[in-house]
Enzyme design. Sequence first.
Site, PDB file in Angstrom:
ATOM      1  N   TYR A  52       0.822  -1.204   0.000  1.00  0.00           N
ATOM      2  CA  TYR A  52       0.000   0.000   0.000  1.00  0.00           C
ATOM      3  C   TYR A  52       0.860   1.259   0.000  1.00  0.00           C
ATOM      4  O   TYR A  52       1.699   1.463   0.893  1.00  0.00           O
ATOM      5  CB  TYR A  52      -0.932   0.034   1.212  1.00  0.00           C
ATOM      6  CG  TYR A  52      -1.889  -1.136   1.328  1.00  0.00           C
ATOM      7  CD1 TYR A  52      -2.199  -1.945   0.230  1.00  0.00           C
ATOM      8  CD2 TYR A  52      -2.494  -1.443   2.541  1.00  0.00           C
ATOM      9  CE1 TYR A  52      -3.072  -3.013   0.342  1.00  0.00           C
ATOM     10  CE2 TYR A  52      -3.383  -2.508   2.667  1.00  0.00           C
ATOM     11  CZ  TYR A  52      -3.650  -3.290   1.566  1.00  0.00           C
ATOM     12  OH  TYR A  52      -4.519  -4.351   1.686  1.00  0.00           O
ATOM     13  N   GLY A 199     -14.602  -6.376   2.207  1.00  0.00           N
ATOM     14  CA  GLY A 199     -15.590  -6.176   1.158  1.00  0.00           C
ATOM     15  C   GLY A 199     -17.023  -6.334   1.610  1.00  0.00           C
ATOM     16  O   GLY A 199     -17.898  -6.633   0.792  1.00  0.00           O
ATOM     17  N   ALA A 202     -19.355  -4.336  -0.363  1.00  0.00           N
ATOM     18  CA  ALA A 202     -19.348  -4.595  -1.810  1.00  0.00           C
ATOM     19  C   ALA A 202     -19.057  -3.319  -2.605  1.00  0.00           C
ATOM     20  O   ALA A 202     -19.828  -2.922  -3.481  1.00  0.00           O
ATOM     21  CB  ALA A 202     -20.666  -5.228  -2.259  1.00  0.00           C
ATOM     22  N   LYS A 203     -17.934  -2.687  -2.277  1.00  0.00           N
ATOM     23  CA  LYS A 203     -17.491  -1.463  -2.948  1.00  0.00           C
ATOM     24  C   LYS A 203     -18.516  -0.326  -2.839  1.00  0.00           C
ATOM     25  O   LYS A 203     -18.638   0.509  -3.738  1.00  0.00           O
ATOM     26  CB  LYS A 203     -17.176  -1.734  -4.427  1.00  0.00           C
ATOM     27  CG  LYS A 203     -16.003  -2.686  -4.628  1.00  0.00           C
ATOM     28  CD  LYS A 203     -15.653  -2.856  -6.102  1.00  0.00           C
ATOM     29  CE  LYS A 203     -14.432  -3.749  -6.272  1.00  0.00           C
ATOM     30  NZ  LYS A 203     -14.069  -3.947  -7.696  1.00  0.00           N
ATOM     31  N   GLY A 204     -19.256  -0.326  -1.744  1.00  0.00           N
ATOM     32  CA  GLY A 204     -20.227   0.743  -1.510  1.00  0.00           C
ATOM     33  C   GLY A 204     -21.581   0.509  -2.146  1.00  0.00           C
ATOM     34  O   GLY A 204     -22.485   1.333  -2.002  1.00  0.00           O
ATOM     35  N   LEU A 206     -23.866  -1.924  -1.494  1.00  0.00           N
ATOM     36  CA  LEU A 206     -24.932  -2.279  -0.555  1.00  0.00           C
ATOM     37  C   LEU A 206     -25.499  -1.074   0.204  1.00  0.00           C
ATOM     38  O   LEU A 206     -26.705  -1.032   0.467  1.00  0.00           O
ATOM     39  CB  LEU A 206     -24.443  -3.360   0.407  1.00  0.00           C
ATOM     40  CG  LEU A 206     -24.167  -4.711  -0.270  1.00  0.00           C
ATOM     41  CD1 LEU A 206     -23.496  -5.680   0.678  1.00  0.00           C
ATOM     42  CD2 LEU A 206     -25.462  -5.313  -0.823  1.00  0.00           C
ATOM     43  N   LYS A 209     -24.587   2.792  -3.460  1.00  0.00           N
ATOM     44  CA  LYS A 209     -23.850   3.238  -4.640  1.00  0.00           C
ATOM     45  C   LYS A 209     -24.328   2.465  -5.863  1.00  0.00           C
ATOM     46  O   LYS A 209     -24.468   1.239  -5.823  1.00  0.00           O
ATOM     47  CB  LYS A 209     -22.352   3.014  -4.438  1.00  0.00           C
ATOM     48  CG  LYS A 209     -21.487   3.518  -5.574  1.00  0.00           C
ATOM     49  CD  LYS A 209     -20.010   3.274  -5.255  1.00  0.00           C
ATOM     50  CE  LYS A 209     -19.114   3.728  -6.391  1.00  0.00           C
ATOM     51  NZ  LYS A 209     -17.679   3.486  -6.080  1.00  0.00           N
TER      52      LYS A 209
END
Length: 299
Positions: A52, A199, A202-204, A206, A209
């Site tokens: 990172y 996750g 779920a990348k926003g 749920l 998004k």
Amino acid sequence: MKYQTLGKSGLSVSKIAFGCMSLEKGNYAENEKLLLEAFEKGIILFDTADLYDNGENEITLGKALKPIREKVIISTKVGNQMRPDGKTWDWNPTKNYILAAVENSLKRLQTDYIDLYQLHGGTIDDPIDETIEAFEILKQQGKIRFYGISSIRPNVIREYVKRSDIVSIMMQYSVLDRRPEQSCFPLLQENNIGVLARGSLAKGILPGKSADAYLDRNQSEISKAVECIKAFSADGRSPAETAIQFALHHPAVSSAVVGIRTERQLNDAISAVEKPMLSELDYLQIAGSIPVNYYKEHL
């Protein structure tokens, strides 16, 4: 905050882990403030990786947590060797690389030991016994306390369960990604190996998004899952909190690793374990809102 023992490690970890990958690059003052606020509010598990920000994420975490090092659990990852350009990397799970890479992580984290050292990926063609040997050497040297892997590949996970003393698996798990339930969770529970679920939002998607697809999910399935999450967001619980609670509800999951960049995200994550939790019936109804999905590769 609530806590749970991570597999057979004996480590008591917060049910919410601070996913440091989301920290804003180059904004040390705000990152330090957020990290220390997380600790004050009960989060004691902080997850990073040498990859990172090309090591800068570890530096930020180490500097911020140095005054409270003995009170927190630091997990980091290894296996991706950065190229000289500082932008691309190669997969390298060899013994020599791991033994060298840990020294750099220890320096960046300003610590003498890493609580949980994780292989950052893995394939069935890796020199797995060599990788395990490296982790065991580091345990004997006292440079790491425990080790695990970060992987969603069932074939790789089975080999490490069979051949190593891993205490944890970091893997993706959410309403939209229930693949681990059949292929991995029973095996991990049987062997007392804790799951660090990433996750969960779920990348926003749920929390609301928009998205046309996610993994093998189509728009119809995504919409059904989102609507179901909303429907079960009661007692002042937000959809994001409900989604995190879903991931935490499965008995295989020890902690949800949530990417946090802002104070609001921090508070939302913490609230997920402070609000009334999903009942078993709620969990089953949410899970049943869309068909189960399955791994199709690396079986």
